[in-house]
Write a protein that holds these residues in place. Structure first.
Motif, mmCIF file in Angstrom:
data_model
loop_
_atom_site.group_PDB
_atom_site.id
_atom_site.type_symbol
_atom_site.label_atom_id
_atom_site.label_comp_id
_atom_site.label_asym_id
_atom_site.label_seq_id
_atom_site.Cartn_x
_atom_site.Cartn_y
_atom_site.Cartn_z
ATOM 1 N N ALA A 152 0.809 -1.220 0.000
ATOM 2 C CA ALA A 152 0.000 0.000 0.000
ATOM 3 C C ALA A 152 0.845 1.275 0.000
ATOM 4 C CB ALA A 152 -0.936 -0.006 1.211
ATOM 5 N N ILE A 153 2.164 1.155 -0.066
ATOM 6 C CA ILE A 153 3.033 2.342 -0.040
ATOM 7 C C ILE A 153 2.786 3.180 -1.291
ATOM 8 C CG2 ILE A 153 5.431 3.161 -0.129
ATOM 9 C CD1 ILE A 153 6.153 0.626 1.517
ATOM 10 N N VAL A 154 2.466 4.476 -1.086
ATOM 11 C CA VAL A 154 2.205 5.376 -2.205
ATOM 12 C C VAL A 154 3.298 6.419 -2.390
ATOM 13 C CG1 VAL A 154 -0.305 5.092 -2.143
ATOM 14 C CG2 VAL A 154 0.764 6.918 -0.793
ATOM 15 N N ALA A 155 4.127 6.618 -1.347
ATOM 16 C CA ALA A 155 5.159 7.648 -1.423
ATOM 17 C C ALA A 155 6.204 7.403 -0.338
ATOM 18 C CB ALA A 155 4.533 9.031 -1.252
ATOM 19 N N TYR A 156 7.275 8.191 -0.431
ATOM 20 C CA TYR A 156 8.333 8.172 0.573
ATOM 21 C C TYR A 156 8.576 9.605 1.036
ATOM 22 C CZ TYR A 156 9.123 3.453 -1.016
ATOM 23 O OH TYR A 156 8.943 2.130 -1.337
ATOM 24 N N ALA A 157 8.778 9.773 2.347
ATOM 25 C CA ALA A 157 9.049 11.105 2.887
ATOM 26 C C ALA A 157 10.310 11.662 2.237
ATOM 27 C CB ALA A 157 9.222 11.036 4.395
ATOM 28 N N ASN A 158 10.270 12.919 1.827
ATOM 29 C CA ASN A 158 11.434 13.561 1.224
ATOM 30 C C ASN A 158 12.049 14.583 2.174
ATOM 31 O OD1 ASN A 158 13.221 13.809 -0.985
ATOM 32 N ND2 ASN A 158 12.250 15.721 -1.583
ATOM 33 N N GLU A 159 11.566 14.579 3.389
ATOM 34 C CA GLU A 159 12.082 15.460 4.433
ATOM 35 C C GLU A 159 11.609 14.899 5.769
ATOM 36 O OE1 GLU A 159 10.376 19.325 3.769
ATOM 37 O OE2 GLU A 159 8.382 18.514 3.504
ATOM 38 N N SER A 160 12.338 15.220 6.816
ATOM 39 C CA SER A 160 11.921 14.810 8.155
ATOM 40 C C SER A 160 10.941 15.839 8.690
ATOM 41 C CB SER A 160 13.132 14.708 9.085
ATOM 42 O OG SER A 160 13.991 13.678 8.630
ATOM 43 N N THR A 161 9.835 15.370 9.250
ATOM 44 C CA THR A 161 8.816 16.262 9.795
ATOM 45 C C THR A 161 8.280 15.668 11.088
ATOM 46 O OG1 THR A 161 8.145 16.993 7.594
ATOM 47 C CG2 THR A 161 6.582 17.373 9.366
ATOM 48 N N ASP A 162 8.244 16.487 12.138
ATOM 49 C CA ASP A 162 7.672 16.059 13.410
ATOM 50 C C ASP A 162 6.359 16.798 13.618
ATOM 51 O OD1 ASP A 162 6.995 15.264 15.937
ATOM 52 O OD2 ASP A 162 8.807 16.041 16.908
ATOM 53 N N ASN A 163 5.281 16.105 13.350
ATOM 54 C CA ASN A 163 3.951 16.660 13.583
ATOM 55 C C ASN A 163 3.270 15.869 14.696
ATOM 56 O OD1 ASN A 163 1.797 18.420 13.082
ATOM 57 N ND2 ASN A 163 0.809 16.986 11.698
ATOM 58 N N SER A 164 4.089 15.225 15.561
ATOM 59 C CA SER A 164 3.547 14.359 16.602
ATOM 60 C C SER A 164 2.645 15.110 17.580
ATOM 61 C CB SER A 164 4.670 13.646 17.354
ATOM 62 O OG SER A 164 5.568 14.584 17.916
ATOM 63 N N GLY A 165 2.889 16.392 17.766
ATOM 64 C CA GLY A 165 2.036 17.176 18.651
ATOM 65 C C GLY A 165 0.994 17.977 17.911
ATOM 66 N N GLY A 166 0.953 17.817 16.608
ATOM 67 C CA GLY A 166 0.038 18.606 15.787
ATOM 68 C C GLY A 166 -1.376 18.067 15.792
ATOM 69 N N ALA A 167 -2.333 18.979 15.836
ATOM 70 C CA ALA A 167 -3.747 18.597 15.817
ATOM 71 C C ALA A 167 -4.303 18.602 14.395
ATOM 72 C CB ALA A 167 -4.553 19.559 16.688
ATOM 73 N N GLU A 168 -3.521 19.131 13.437
ATOM 74 C CA GLU A 168 -3.976 19.208 12.053
ATOM 75 C C GLU A 168 -2.901 18.650 11.119
ATOM 76 O OE1 GLU A 168 -5.305 23.050 10.851
ATOM 77 O OE2 GLU A 168 -6.474 23.363 12.657
ATOM 78 N N ALA A 169 -3.330 18.236 9.944
ATOM 79 C CA ALA A 169 -2.391 17.759 8.924
ATOM 80 C C ALA A 169 -1.499 18.912 8.491
ATOM 81 C CB ALA A 169 -3.156 17.208 7.727
ATOM 82 N N VAL A 170 -0.281 18.587 8.078
ATOM 83 C CA VAL A 170 0.656 19.601 7.598
ATOM 84 C C VAL A 170 1.124 19.244 6.197
ATOM 85 C CG1 VAL A 170 1.480 20.256 9.898
ATOM 86 C CG2 VAL A 170 2.649 18.436 8.654
ATOM 87 N N ARG A 171 1.527 20.255 5.443
ATOM 88 C CA ARG A 171 2.062 20.032 4.089
ATOM 89 C C ARG A 171 3.438 19.392 4.222
ATOM 90 N NH1 ARG A 171 -1.924 21.007 0.798
ATOM 91 N NH2 ARG A 171 -3.021 22.944 1.077
ATOM 92 N N HIS A 172 3.732 18.468 3.311
ATOM 93 C CA HIS A 172 4.960 17.691 3.402
ATOM 94 C C HIS A 172 5.360 17.265 1.990
ATOM 95 C CE1 HIS A 172 7.800 15.010 5.426
ATOM 96 N NE2 HIS A 172 7.503 14.107 4.503
ATOM 97 N N GLU A 173 6.625 17.434 1.626
ATOM 98 C CA GLU A 173 7.076 16.995 0.294
ATOM 99 C C GLU A 173 7.408 15.507 0.332
ATOM 100 O OE1 GLU A 173 9.639 19.320 -2.558
ATOM 101 O OE2 GLU A 173 11.057 17.805 -1.861
ATOM 102 N N VAL A 174 6.876 14.781 -0.643
ATOM 103 C CA VAL A 174 7.115 13.343 -0.749
ATOM 104 C C VAL A 174 7.644 12.993 -2.123
ATOM 105 C CG1 VAL A 174 5.291 12.842 0.949
ATOM 106 C CG2 VAL A 174 4.767 12.766 -1.496
ATOM 107 N N ILE A 175 8.138 11.775 -2.254
ATOM 108 C CA ILE A 175 8.559 11.208 -3.534
ATOM 109 C C ILE A 175 7.582 10.074 -3.844
ATOM 110 C CG2 ILE A 175 10.382 10.005 -4.794
ATOM 111 C CD1 ILE A 175 11.219 12.813 -4.041
ATOM 112 N N SER A 176 6.947 10.110 -5.002
ATOM 113 C CA SER A 176 5.952 9.082 -5.325
ATOM 114 C C SER A 176 6.598 7.707 -5.454
ATOM 115 C CB SER A 176 5.199 9.440 -6.601
ATOM 116 O OG SER A 176 6.080 9.491 -7.692
ATOM 117 N N ALA A 177 5.856 6.703 -5.063
ATOM 118 C CA ALA A 177 6.338 5.321 -5.106
ATOM 119 C C ALA A 177 6.091 4.730 -6.481
ATOM 120 C CB ALA A 177 5.638 4.492 -4.047
#
Length: 151
Positions: A126-151
């Motif tokens: 089911a993998i659709v992409a790979y993270a292209n940057e490290s992002t810590d949204n562990s404390g976030g209450a909302e989704a954040v924009r993030h650059e990915v590389i398509s699988a």
């Protein structure tokens, strides 16, 4: 009918359909039972790799006015793209509460956003992409924009 648009490194096959539900730019999308587009609805579930993209990428706005509308409400037209494998997808949406490291495999979070794939291999198909940057949204209450590389 789709068209090829160069939107950075890589190639996108773009399409347009009516929204079956509210779709935000960067959402991973799927076809609803009636053929319209909606946010991908199965967490860790299989699907094709397609992301909602802004109409403004082609010099238009969603509602064809001078004001850019970042959301596609149910019934509005949605432009979405199938990126070729290895293509950067800026603006994909990382789920609230997620923390990823550059290179982590990503799957659907079940609401159009992405989450880290299970580390036990059960979601590999089911993998659709790979993270292209490290992002810590562990404390976030909302989704954040993030650059990915398509699988």
């Amino acid at each position: 009918m789709g068209s090829n648009v160069i939107a950075g490194p890589g190639e996108y096959q773009t399409h347009e359909r009516e929204a079956a539900a509210d779709v935000e730019m960067g959402h991973l999308v799927e076809y609803a039972a009636d053929g319209r587009v909606q946010p991908h609805s199965t967490a860790g579930g299989p699907g094709f790799t397609a992301f909602a993209i802004p109409f403004r990428s082609l010099g238009q706005t969603v509602d064809h006015t001078a004001t850019y509308d970042a959301d596609n409400d149910e019934g509005e037209r949605v432009k979405y793209a199938f990126p070729s494998p290895g293509t950067k997808v800026p603006g994909a949406r990382l789920a609230a509460g997620e923390s990823v490291t550059d290179g982590d495999p990503l799957v659907s979070a079940g609401d159009g956003t992405l989450q880290a794939a299970a580390g036990d291999g059960t979601e590999d198909a089911a993998i659709v992409a790979y993270a292209n940057e490290s992002t810590d949204n562990s404390g976030g209450a909302e989704a954040v924009r993030h650059e990915v590389i398509s699988a």
